[in-house]
Design a protein around this motif. Structure first.
Motif, PDB file in Angstrom:
ATOM      1  N   HIS A 267       4.879 -15.643  10.767  1.00  0.00           N
ATOM      2  CA  HIS A 267       3.874 -16.020  10.619  1.00  0.00           C
ATOM      3  C   HIS A 267       3.360 -15.280  10.811  1.00  0.00           C
ATOM      4  N   ARG A 268       3.490 -13.401  10.725  1.00  0.00           N
ATOM      5  CA  ARG A 268       2.488 -12.576  11.195  1.00  0.00           C
ATOM      6  C   ARG A 268       3.241 -11.403  10.198  1.00  0.00           C
ATOM      7  N   ALA A 269       2.557 -10.983   8.826  1.00  0.00           N
ATOM      8  CA  ALA A 269       2.947  -9.714   8.165  1.00  0.00           C
ATOM      9  C   ALA A 269       3.760  -9.073   8.919  1.00  0.00           C
ATOM     10  N   GLY A 270       3.461  -8.307  10.424  1.00  0.00           N
ATOM     11  CA  GLY A 270       4.299  -7.121  10.311  1.00  0.00           C
ATOM     12  C   GLY A 270       5.517  -7.809  11.155  1.00  0.00           C
ATOM     13  N   ASP A 271       5.830  -8.687  11.091  1.00  0.00           N
ATOM     14  CA  ASP A 271       7.347  -9.533  11.672  1.00  0.00           C
ATOM     15  C   ASP A 271       8.138  -9.530  10.296  1.00  0.00           C
ATOM     16  N   VAL A 272       8.039  -9.061   8.889  1.00  0.00           N
ATOM     17  CA  VAL A 272       8.017  -9.714   7.529  1.00  0.00           C
ATOM     18  C   VAL A 272       9.220  -7.937   7.724  1.00  0.00           C
TER      19      VAL A 272
ATOM     20  N   ASP B 137      -0.102  -1.759   3.637  1.00  0.00           N
ATOM     21  CA  ASP B 137      -1.404  -1.804   2.976  1.00  0.00           C
ATOM     22  C   ASP B 137      -1.525  -3.254   2.207  1.00  0.00           C
ATOM     23  N   GLY B 138      -1.511  -4.234   3.372  1.00  0.00           N
ATOM     24  CA  GLY B 138      -2.033  -5.342   3.088  1.00  0.00           C
ATOM     25  C   GLY B 138      -1.996  -6.504   1.811  1.00  0.00           C
ATOM     26  N   LEU B 139      -0.433  -5.778   1.084  1.00  0.00           N
ATOM     27  CA  LEU B 139      -0.838  -6.012  -0.241  1.00  0.00           C
ATOM     28  C   LEU B 139       0.832  -7.488  -0.365  1.00  0.00           C
TER      29      LEU B 139
ATOM     30  N   ALA C 164       3.036 -19.137  -7.347  1.00  0.00           N
ATOM     31  CA  ALA C 164       2.072 -18.212  -6.856  1.00  0.00           C
ATOM     32  C   ALA C 164       2.341 -17.898  -5.553  1.00  0.00           C
ATOM     33  N   GLY C 165       1.915 -16.891  -5.208  1.00  0.00           N
ATOM     34  CA  GLY C 165       2.617 -16.472  -4.184  1.00  0.00           C
ATOM     35  C   GLY C 165       4.084 -15.730  -3.641  1.00  0.00           C
ATOM     36  N   ILE C 166       4.649 -15.011  -4.440  1.00  0.00           N
ATOM     37  CA  ILE C 166       6.031 -14.813  -4.748  1.00  0.00           C
ATOM     38  C   ILE C 166       5.945 -13.580  -4.757  1.00  0.00           C
ATOM     39  N   ALA C 167       6.284 -12.475  -4.128  1.00  0.00           N
ATOM     40  CA  ALA C 167       6.510 -10.501  -4.623  1.00  0.00           C
ATOM     41  C   ALA C 167       8.233 -10.793  -4.243  1.00  0.00           C
ATOM     42  N   ARG C 168       8.819  -9.971  -5.315  1.00  0.00           N
ATOM     43  CA  ARG C 168      10.151  -9.341  -4.591  1.00  0.00           C
ATOM     44  C   ARG C 168       9.852  -8.198  -4.303  1.00  0.00           C
ATOM     45  N   PHE C 169      10.668  -7.563  -3.914  1.00  0.00           N
ATOM     46  CA  PHE C 169      10.719  -6.464  -3.136  1.00  0.00           C
ATOM     47  C   PHE C 169      12.699  -6.136  -2.845  1.00  0.00           C
ATOM     48  N   ASP C 170      12.124  -4.223  -3.592  1.00  0.00           N
ATOM     49  CA  ASP C 170      13.657  -3.428  -3.768  1.00  0.00           C
ATOM     50  C   ASP C 170      14.896  -3.033  -2.683  1.00  0.00           C
ATOM     51  N   SER C 171      14.048  -2.833  -1.912  1.00  0.00           N
ATOM     52  CA  SER C 171      14.096  -1.627  -0.740  1.00  0.00           C
ATOM     53  C   SER C 171      13.082  -2.198   0.529  1.00  0.00           C
ATOM     54  N   ALA C 172      13.595  -1.519   1.469  1.00  0.00           N
ATOM     55  CA  ALA C 172      12.492  -1.219   3.193  1.00  0.00           C
ATOM     56  C   ALA C 172      11.239  -0.674   2.482  1.00  0.00           C
ATOM     57  N   ASP C 173      11.473   0.739   2.011  1.00  0.00           N
ATOM     58  CA  ASP C 173      10.460   1.345   1.853  1.00  0.00           C
ATOM     59  C   ASP C 173       8.771   0.724   1.409  1.00  0.00           C
ATOM     60  N   GLU C 174       9.299  -0.318  -0.313  1.00  0.00           N
ATOM     61  CA  GLU C 174       8.714  -0.711  -0.927  1.00  0.00           C
ATOM     62  C   GLU C 174       7.976  -1.620  -0.183  1.00  0.00           C
ATOM     63  N   LEU C 175       8.933  -2.567   0.840  1.00  0.00           N
ATOM     64  CA  LEU C 175       7.973  -3.554   1.151  1.00  0.00           C
ATOM     65  C   LEU C 175       7.322  -2.978   2.710  1.00  0.00           C
ATOM     66  N   LYS C 176       7.856  -1.792   3.316  1.00  0.00           N
ATOM     67  CA  LYS C 176       6.853  -1.134   4.688  1.00  0.00           C
ATOM     68  C   LYS C 176       5.480  -0.815   3.934  1.00  0.00           C
ATOM     69  N   ALA C 177       5.418  -0.574   2.737  1.00  0.00           N
ATOM     70  CA  ALA C 177       4.508   0.190   2.073  1.00  0.00           C
ATOM     71  C   ALA C 177       3.518  -1.303   1.737  1.00  0.00           C
TER      72      ALA C 177
END
Length: 301
Positions: free
Chosen positions: A117-122, A161-163, A144-157
Motif C-alpha cells: 500500500h506504499r510505493a516505497g515498499d515496491v 520519479d513518482g511514475l 489500465a494501471g499496469i506497468a512492466r519493469f525489467d530490472s531493479a534499477d528501472e523500478l527504483k527510478a
C-alpha cells in the motif's frame, strides 16, 4: 414497479442487452449512476436488479460510482431486492488482491504476487518476486494501471520519479511477469456460475484486453477467437465463479510458457461479451443472458 432494474454506467456497452430484452418483451427500468439515494429508504427499484458496473468507470469519470455502488447495493439488498453481482461479487471485483487470494484458496495457480500500500515498499517486494515483473493497480479496468519493469534499477527510478501506476484505493500488486504462451490469454465467461463460452485474446500484450464493442478501435491488433477450453479449465472457472458469487462474469487465465501451468489472474464481474458475437461465436450470448434473466424474474415473484 417493473420486475427488473439495470444499473449501468457505460453509455454504449449495454445497447445489445437492452435490444435483446426488448425483442423478448421483457420490461425493465434502466438506471444510470447519476442519482442520490436515501440510506433510510426501505424500498428498491425492482425485485431483481442487474449490476452492469465496470471497474474501468474511473477512467471515464474522476467522480466514478464504484465505491458509491457498494453502499447502494447493500441498501437495496437490505430492502429485499435480489441484486445480481451484488455486494459480495462487487467486493471481489474491486480487489485484484482479493481475487488472487480466492483463486489460490481453490488450489489453482496464480502469478507470484506481493501486495503493498506504499510505493516505497515496491522495491523490497520486487526483490522477492524477481524480474521481469509488472506493477498493477488493485482496481483497474481495460488494462489500465499496469506497468512492466525489467530490472531493479528501472523500478527504483520509477519509484523515485513518482511514475508507478496508481490505484484508486491506494493498493498495488507487484507481480511476476508471466510470458503467456503464444501471446494469448483465455477469457472464460460464466452465467449463473456455469460455463457460457470462451475466447482466446491475442495481440494486447496481456494488458490491454477488452472484448466489448466500444473497446474496438481502428487499427487495433487485438484478435478474439472462440475456443473450447480443456475440461479442467472450464471446471476451474466455474469454481471461481461460485466462490466469487458471480451471477455473470468472466475469468481470465494464461498458460505460462515457462512451465505450461495455467495461471488464473483476473475475475471480472462485468461481462459485456465479445464484439460481433455472431461472427466470433456464431451465436449471441445476450439471448442466453435474457433467458436466465427471465428465470431470475420468475424466482423473485
Amino acid at each position: 414497479m417493473t420486475d427488473l432494474a439495470i444499473l449501468y454506467e457505460h453509455p454504449q456497452w449495454f445497447t445489445p442487452l437492452f435490444a435483446a430484452l426488448d425483442r423478448r418483451g421483457v420490461a425493465y427500468q434502466a438506471l444510470t449512476t447519476n442519482f442520490a439515494f436515501d440510506p433510510a429508504d426501505v424500498t428498491c427499484p425492482a425485485p431483481l436488479v442487474l449490476s452492469r458496473l465496470a471497474m474501468s468507470a474511473f477512467l471515464r469519470d474522476a467522480e466514478h460510482p464504484i465505491f458509491w455502488a457498494q453502499s447502494l447495493f447493500a441498501q437495496w439488498e437490505r430492502a429485499g431486492a435480489r441484486v445480481l453481482n451484488g455486494t459480495a461479487a462487487l467486493a471481489v471485483d474491486t480487489s485484484k488482491a482479493r481475487q488472487l487470494a480466492l483463486i489460490a484458496s481453490l488450489g489453482l495457480a496464480i502469478p507470484v504476487t506481493r501486495v503493498v500500500h506504499r510505493a516505497g515498499d515496491v522495491p523490497a517486494a520486487a526483490a522477492t518476486v524477481g524480474f521481469p515483473l509488472v506493477v498493477k493497480a488493485n482496481i483497474g479496468g481495460a488494462g489500465a494501471g499496469i506497468a512492466r519493469f525489467d530490472s531493479a534499477d528501472e523500478l527504483k527510478a520509477a519509484v523515485a520519479d513518482g511514475l508507478l501506476p496508481t490505484s484508486i484505493d491506494g493498493v498495488l500488486l507487484v507481480q511476476d511477469y508471466v510470458p503467456a504462451r503464444n501471446g494469448t490469454i483465455t477469457r472464460i465467461e460464466t452465467l449463473d456460475r456455469r460455463y457460457l463460452y470462451a475466447i482466446d485474446v491475442a495481440g494486447g500484450g496481456a494488458f490491454d484486453l477488452c472484448p466489448a464493442d466500444a473497446c474496438q478501435v481502428p487499427g487495433s491488433t487485438i484478435t478474439m477467437t472462440a475456443v473450447e477450453p480443456a475440461a479442467e479449465l472450464r471446471a476451474a472457472a466455474e469454481a471461481i465463479a461460485q466462490a466469487a458469487t458471480l451471477d455473470l462474469g468472466g475469468v481470465e487465465v494464461m498458460i505460462d510458457d515457462r512451465d505450461g501451468v495455467p495461471r488464473f489472474y483476473d475475475v471480472n464481474a462485468l461481462s459485456n461479451f465479445v464484439a460481433k458475437p455472431l461472427d466470433v461465436l456464431g451465436w449471441d450470448p445476450h439471448d442466453r443472458l435474457v433467458d436466465r434473466i427471465v428465470g431470475w424474474i420468475g424466482e423473485t415473484r
